[in-house]
Write a protein that holds these residues in place. Structure first.
Motif, PDB file in Angstrom:
ATOM      1  N   LYS A  45      14.953 -23.253 -53.048  1.00 45.15           N
ATOM      2  CA  LYS A  45      16.381 -23.002 -53.226  1.00 45.15           C
ATOM      3  C   LYS A  45      17.187 -23.616 -52.092  1.00 45.15           C
ATOM      4  O   LYS A  45      18.259 -24.172 -52.323  1.00 45.15           O
ATOM      5  N   LEU A  46      16.683 -23.550 -50.881  1.00 44.04           N
ATOM      6  CA  LEU A  46      17.359 -24.135 -49.726  1.00 44.04           C
ATOM      7  C   LEU A  46      17.456 -25.651 -49.871  1.00 44.04           C
ATOM      8  O   LEU A  46      18.509 -26.240 -49.654  1.00 44.04           O
ATOM      9  N   ALA A  47      16.362 -26.290 -50.260  1.00 39.22           N
ATOM     10  CA  ALA A  47      16.330 -27.749 -50.353  1.00 39.22           C
ATOM     11  C   ALA A  47      17.119 -28.278 -51.550  1.00 39.22           C
ATOM     12  O   ALA A  47      17.749 -29.330 -51.465  1.00 39.22           O
ATOM     13  N   SER A  48      17.090 -27.564 -52.658  1.00 31.73           N
ATOM     14  CA  SER A  48      17.687 -28.076 -53.891  1.00 31.73           C
ATOM     15  C   SER A  48      19.088 -27.553 -54.172  1.00 31.73           C
ATOM     16  O   SER A  48      19.820 -28.146 -54.966  1.00 31.73           O
ATOM     17  N   GLY A  49      19.433 -26.425 -53.576  1.00 28.70           N
ATOM     18  CA  GLY A  49      20.703 -25.793 -53.891  1.00 28.70           C
ATOM     19  C   GLY A  49      20.675 -25.025 -55.207  1.00 28.70           C
ATOM     20  O   GLY A  49      21.688 -24.515 -55.664  1.00 28.70           O
ATOM     21  N   LYS A  50      19.518 -24.942 -55.812  1.00 28.70           N
ATOM     22  CA  LYS A  50      19.353 -24.255 -57.100  1.00 28.70           C
ATOM     23  C   LYS A  50      19.567 -22.758 -56.945  1.00 28.70           C
ATOM     24  O   LYS A  50      19.164 -22.165 -55.947  1.00 28.70           O
ATOM     25  N   GLN A  51      20.212 -22.155 -57.925  1.00 27.05           N
ATOM     26  CA  GLN A  51      20.422 -20.711 -57.959  1.00 27.05           C
ATOM     27  C   GLN A  51      19.798 -20.155 -59.236  1.00 27.05           C
ATOM     28  O   GLN A  51      19.769 -20.843 -60.260  1.00 27.05           O
ATOM     29  N   TYR A  52      19.321 -18.958 -59.190  1.00 25.90           N
ATOM     30  CA  TYR A  52      18.737 -18.294 -60.350  1.00 25.90           C
ATOM     31  C   TYR A  52      19.455 -16.982 -60.598  1.00 25.90           C
ATOM     32  O   TYR A  52      19.877 -16.315 -59.654  1.00 25.90           O
ATOM     33  N   VAL A  53      19.553 -16.596 -61.843  1.00 27.70           N
ATOM     34  CA  VAL A  53      20.095 -15.285 -62.184  1.00 27.70           C
ATOM     35  C   VAL A  53      19.160 -14.219 -61.633  1.00 27.70           C
ATOM     36  O   VAL A  53      19.590 -13.197 -61.123  1.00 27.70           O
ATOM     37  N   SER A  54      17.843 -14.483 -61.713  1.00 25.84           N
ATOM     38  CA  SER A  54      16.832 -13.538 -61.233  1.00 25.84           C
ATOM     39  C   SER A  54      15.770 -14.282 -60.433  1.00 25.84           C
ATOM     40  O   SER A  54      14.999 -15.069 -61.000  1.00 25.84           O
ATOM     41  N   ASP A  55      15.724 -14.033 -59.131  1.00 28.14           N
ATOM     42  CA  ASP A  55      14.675 -14.639 -58.312  1.00 28.14           C
ATOM     43  C   ASP A  55      13.303 -14.103 -58.707  1.00 28.14           C
ATOM     44  O   ASP A  55      12.309 -14.830 -58.674  1.00 28.14           O
ATOM     45  N   TYR A  56      13.251 -12.835 -59.090  1.00 31.66           N
ATOM     46  CA  TYR A  56      11.988 -12.270 -59.561  1.00 31.66           C
ATOM     47  C   TYR A  56      11.479 -13.052 -60.771  1.00 31.66           C
ATOM     48  O   TYR A  56      10.309 -13.415 -60.842  1.00 31.66           O
ATOM     49  N   GLN A  57      12.354 -13.321 -61.708  1.00 28.55           N
ATOM     50  CA  GLN A  57      11.946 -14.049 -62.911  1.00 28.55           C
ATOM     51  C   GLN A  57      11.505 -15.466 -62.567  1.00 28.55           C
ATOM     52  O   GLN A  57      10.553 -15.983 -63.152  1.00 28.55           O
ATOM     53  N   ALA A  58      12.169 -16.097 -61.612  1.00 30.87           N
ATOM     54  CA  ALA A  58      11.762 -17.439 -61.172  1.00 30.87           C
ATOM     55  C   ALA A  58      10.355 -17.399 -60.580  1.00 30.87           C
ATOM     56  O   ALA A  58       9.517 -18.251 -60.888  1.00 30.87           O
ATOM     57  N   ILE A  59      10.103 -16.417 -59.743  1.00 30.00           N
ATOM     58  CA  ILE A  59       8.755 -16.280 -59.174  1.00 30.00           C
ATOM     59  C   ILE A  59       7.751 -16.007 -60.280  1.00 30.00           C
ATOM     60  O   ILE A  59       6.692 -16.639 -60.340  1.00 30.00           O
ATOM     61  N   HIS A  60       8.092 -15.104 -61.153  1.00 34.67           N
ATOM     62  CA  HIS A  60       7.194 -14.726 -62.243  1.00 34.67           C
ATOM     63  C   HIS A  60       6.907 -15.915 -63.167  1.00 34.67           C
ATOM     64  O   HIS A  60       5.783 -16.092 -63.621  1.00 34.67           O
ATOM     65  N   SER A  61       7.908 -16.745 -63.436  1.00 38.98           N
ATOM     66  CA  SER A  61       7.731 -17.807 -64.421  1.00 38.98           C
ATOM     67  C   SER A  61       7.140 -19.096 -63.877  1.00 38.98           C
ATOM     68  O   SER A  61       6.329 -19.710 -64.555  1.00 38.98           O
ATOM     69  N   TRP A  62       7.531 -19.544 -62.658  1.00 42.77           N
ATOM     70  CA  TRP A  62       6.973 -20.815 -62.207  1.00 42.77           C
ATOM     71  C   TRP A  62       6.350 -20.783 -60.824  1.00 42.77           C
ATOM     72  O   TRP A  62       5.362 -21.484 -60.592  1.00 42.77           O
ATOM     73  N   VAL A  63       6.842 -20.000 -59.912  1.00 43.30           N
ATOM     74  CA  VAL A  63       6.281 -20.006 -58.559  1.00 43.30           C
ATOM     75  C   VAL A  63       4.862 -19.442 -58.574  1.00 43.30           C
ATOM     76  O   VAL A  63       3.958 -19.988 -57.952  1.00 43.30           O
ATOM     77  N   ALA A  64       4.632 -18.368 -59.322  1.00 42.57           N
ATOM     78  CA  ALA A  64       3.292 -17.766 -59.393  1.00 42.57           C
ATOM     79  C   ALA A  64       2.300 -18.733 -60.015  1.00 42.57           C
ATOM     80  O   ALA A  64       1.163 -18.853 -59.549  1.00 42.57           O
ATOM     81  N   LYS A  65       2.715 -19.453 -61.046  1.00 45.43           N
ATOM     82  CA  LYS A  65       1.813 -20.429 -61.686  1.00 45.43           C
ATOM     83  C   LYS A  65       1.472 -21.553 -60.718  1.00 45.43           C
ATOM     84  O   LYS A  65       0.319 -21.972 -60.624  1.00 45.43           O
ATOM     85  N   GLU A  66       2.486 -22.042 -59.987  1.00 45.51           N
ATOM     86  CA  GLU A  66       2.250 -23.082 -58.984  1.00 45.51           C
ATOM     87  C   GLU A  66       1.321 -22.572 -57.889  1.00 45.51           C
ATOM     88  O   GLU A  66       0.430 -23.278 -57.434  1.00 45.51           O
ATOM     89  N   HIS A  67       1.512 -21.317 -57.488  1.00 50.36           N
ATOM     90  CA  HIS A  67       0.677 -20.721 -56.447  1.00 50.36           C
ATOM     91  C   HIS A  67      -0.781 -20.646 -56.900  1.00 50.36           C
ATOM     92  O   HIS A  67      -1.687 -20.961 -56.132  1.00 50.36           O
ATOM     93  N   GLU A  68      -1.012 -20.256 -58.135  1.00 55.92           N
ATOM     94  CA  GLU A  68      -2.381 -20.156 -58.662  1.00 55.92           C
ATOM     95  C   GLU A  68      -3.061 -21.510 -58.684  1.00 55.92           C
ATOM     96  O   GLU A  68      -4.251 -21.618 -58.394  1.00 55.92           O
TER      97      GLU A  68
END
Length: 71
Positions: A45-68
């Motif tokens: 978010k810092l690098a891209s300036g991207k904002q999400y309605v729900s940071d939890y949902q962002a983590i749940h949908s793509w960050v967790a998959k990338e982490h795995e």
């Protein structure tokens, strides 16, 4: 009175979620992975300036998959 399950808490400079959402991440991924995922989303978010309605949902949908994939 503030409800802990609905009040947003700042977990990093650009990452906020409710206590309940944070607990769900802890329960599913454990403390170390949860911290890494929050840090990853914060950096993105810092690098891209991207904002999400729900940071939890962002983590749940793509960050967790990338982490795995990485770990």
């Amino acid at each position: 009175m503030v409800n802990i399950t609905t009040a947003k808490i700042r977990f990093a400079e650009y990452v906020v979620m409710t206590g309940g959402e944070y607990q769900k991440l802890l329960d599913k991924h454990g403390p170390a992975a949860t911290l890494q995922m929050i840090e990853r989303l914060n950096s993105y978010k810092l690098a891209s300036g991207k904002q999400y309605v729900s940071d939890y949902q962002a983590i749940h949908s793509w960050v967790a998959k990338e982490h795995e994939i990485r770990w």
